[in-house]
Design a protein around this motif. Structure first.
Motif, PDB file in Angstrom:
ATOM      1  N   VAL A 133       0.861  -1.180   0.000  1.00 41.53           N
ATOM      2  CA  VAL A 133       0.000   0.000   0.000  1.00 41.53           C
ATOM      3  C   VAL A 133       0.900   1.234   0.000  1.00 41.53           C
ATOM      4  N   ILE A 134       0.816   2.029  -1.071  1.00 41.54           N
ATOM      5  CA  ILE A 134       1.732   3.165  -1.194  1.00 41.54           C
ATOM      6  C   ILE A 134       1.034   4.522  -1.166  1.00 41.54           C
ATOM      7  N   GLY A 135      -0.273   4.529  -1.069  1.00 41.87           N
ATOM      8  CA  GLY A 135      -0.940   5.825  -1.018  1.00 41.87           C
ATOM      9  C   GLY A 135      -2.438   5.695  -0.907  1.00 41.87           C
ATOM     10  N   ILE A 154      -4.009   3.054  -2.888  1.00 47.83           N
ATOM     11  CA  ILE A 154      -3.183   2.787  -4.069  1.00 47.83           C
ATOM     12  C   ILE A 154      -2.215   1.652  -3.736  1.00 47.83           C
ATOM     13  N   LEU A 155      -2.184   0.653  -4.614  1.00 44.08           N
ATOM     14  CA  LEU A 155      -1.306  -0.504  -4.434  1.00 44.08           C
ATOM     15  C   LEU A 155      -0.252  -0.540  -5.523  1.00 44.08           C
ATOM     16  N   SER A 156       0.947  -0.960  -5.141  1.00 42.26           N
ATOM     17  CA  SER A 156       1.971  -1.278  -6.115  1.00 42.26           C
ATOM     18  C   SER A 156       2.215  -2.774  -6.010  1.00 42.26           C
ATOM     19  N   PRO A 157       2.078  -3.515  -7.105  1.00 45.30           N
ATOM     20  CA  PRO A 157       2.399  -4.941  -7.042  1.00 45.30           C
ATOM     21  C   PRO A 157       3.858  -5.109  -6.610  1.00 45.30           C
ATOM     22  N   VAL A 158       4.128  -6.160  -5.834  1.00 48.88           N
ATOM     23  CA  VAL A 158       5.519  -6.454  -5.449  1.00 48.88           C
ATOM     24  C   VAL A 158       5.826  -7.910  -5.775  1.00 48.88           C
ATOM     25  N   GLY A 216      -8.864  -3.523   6.758  1.00 45.61           N
ATOM     26  CA  GLY A 216      -8.235  -2.565   7.659  1.00 45.61           C
ATOM     27  C   GLY A 216      -6.771  -2.300   7.366  1.00 45.61           C
ATOM     28  N   ALA A 217      -6.378  -2.347   6.092  1.00 43.98           N
ATOM     29  CA  ALA A 217      -4.981  -2.111   5.712  1.00 43.98           C
ATOM     30  C   ALA A 217      -4.646  -0.617   5.750  1.00 43.98           C
ATOM     31  N   GLY A 218      -3.348  -0.312   5.844  1.00 42.13           N
ATOM     32  CA  GLY A 218      -2.906   1.076   5.849  1.00 42.13           C
ATOM     33  C   GLY A 218      -1.621   1.237   5.049  1.00 42.13           C
ATOM     34  N   ILE A 219      -1.222   2.497   4.867  1.00 44.46           N
ATOM     35  CA  ILE A 219      -0.010   2.807   4.099  1.00 44.46           C
ATOM     36  C   ILE A 219       1.172   1.993   4.635  1.00 44.46           C
ATOM     37  N   GLY A 220       1.941   1.403   3.713  1.00 42.50           N
ATOM     38  CA  GLY A 220       3.126   0.651   4.088  1.00 42.50           C
ATOM     39  C   GLY A 220       2.884  -0.839   4.285  1.00 42.50           C
ATOM     40  N   GLY A 245      -6.361  -9.344   2.288  1.00 43.30           N
ATOM     41  CA  GLY A 245      -5.588  -9.859   3.405  1.00 43.30           C
ATOM     42  C   GLY A 245      -4.376  -8.991   3.695  1.00 43.30           C
ATOM     43  N   ILE A 246      -3.911  -9.051   4.940  1.00 41.57           N
ATOM     44  CA  ILE A 246      -2.652  -8.380   5.306  1.00 41.57           C
ATOM     45  C   ILE A 246      -1.642  -9.489   5.555  1.00 41.57           C
TER      46      ILE A 246
END
Lengths: 89, 89, 89, 89, 89
Positions: free
Chosen positions: B6-8, B26-30, B49-53, B81-82
């Protein structure tokens, strides 16, 4: 469907309801000759008892979701076969 | 599903009805090793409930939409999922 | 749909229920001029009696799944035609 | 969903029934930092009153189609929001 | 949807039932400025009377299939409009 190698697994404690109790494996797509496509991993739910190192057949999208008869919301990739052999004739 | 970071987040005042009140990240695939795939961002609705980072598991398409039981039209990507850990054996 | 050449077949003993008894062929997408797109293989279920070396027409996703009237869960790619000729005028 | 910039519009007199009376805009995907991804344009139906130059949120596939309650056949991309701001923390 | 140019047609005698009697055209995606994306051809069913050389609007996936009201199984790409003009303002 696509050819893939099982290269890992993930631990996900906090997840959407429909993924509870399902095995989540990391797949790397492979070419017909076994070459791994780098940095193109998918996470799939296993339907056939696959494990790390197996060469498998995997499905995408709604088709993958429909493989699972119970609560299948959120699933967009599934392992649908373990490959015994590949032939070019 | 795919691995992502999660980058933004985005602010969207004027939006389609079904996205009202939903958190848009905003997600960046890794890759499995945590390398970010550049310029391939997705915008996902969060279900866990995900957050930045956070390193997360995300779904595409109809499967992502079905995660949400209320008005889910327009949603084609969801955080499901986290990720606590990744193992290669 | 996309143009493809049948380049192989796979043997899959352990597979999801809906793939039992179906012929699984490996496809390589080809350009209009017959050039093979490397390392982009798909595995498709055959609906038209195609064989190794044939130039075929293939479908993706739900549309491919719906080609099969029996248990079709898990199918996301289908061979829907054998190409007799390509014309550019 | 994906981030995109509205870069044009198209005029289509002869079109499938379900697209009659709908505004068709050309989108270029953009990175989180606003860089345009070249030669990757999509054509989307607008649901939020977007115009040329706007930074928007867009959806793909069935999810995009379902945004429209009237005859929506053929629609596979929709503008679902106008972005006011992007934050990375 | 995507912008494309009709660059050919195919002859397919042996095909799945739902494609009988439908016109199958080869499309090359094009950029907004008319540049052809090489080796990325799609085969689409025509719904608007398009012909070789036409600049068209095309749809993917389930959305494309739903354009056709009769037996539409197997269809994952459709020509849904003939483009009269493109504007960037």
């Amino acid at each position: 469907m696509f050819l893939a190698k099982v290269i890992g697994s993930i631990v996900v404690t906090q997840k959407t309801l429909s993924l509870q109790g399902k095995k989540l494996l990391i797949l790397s797509p492979v070419s017909m000759h076994g070459d791994i496509v780098q940095n193109a991993e998918h996470v799939a739910v296993d339907d056939v008892g696959a494990g790390i190192g197996d060469l498998v057949l995997a499905s995408h999208g709604n088709s993958a979701r429909e493989v699972f008869r119970d609560d299948n919301r959120g699933i967009d990739c599934a392992i649908v076969g373990i490959i015994d052999g590949i032939s070019n004739n």
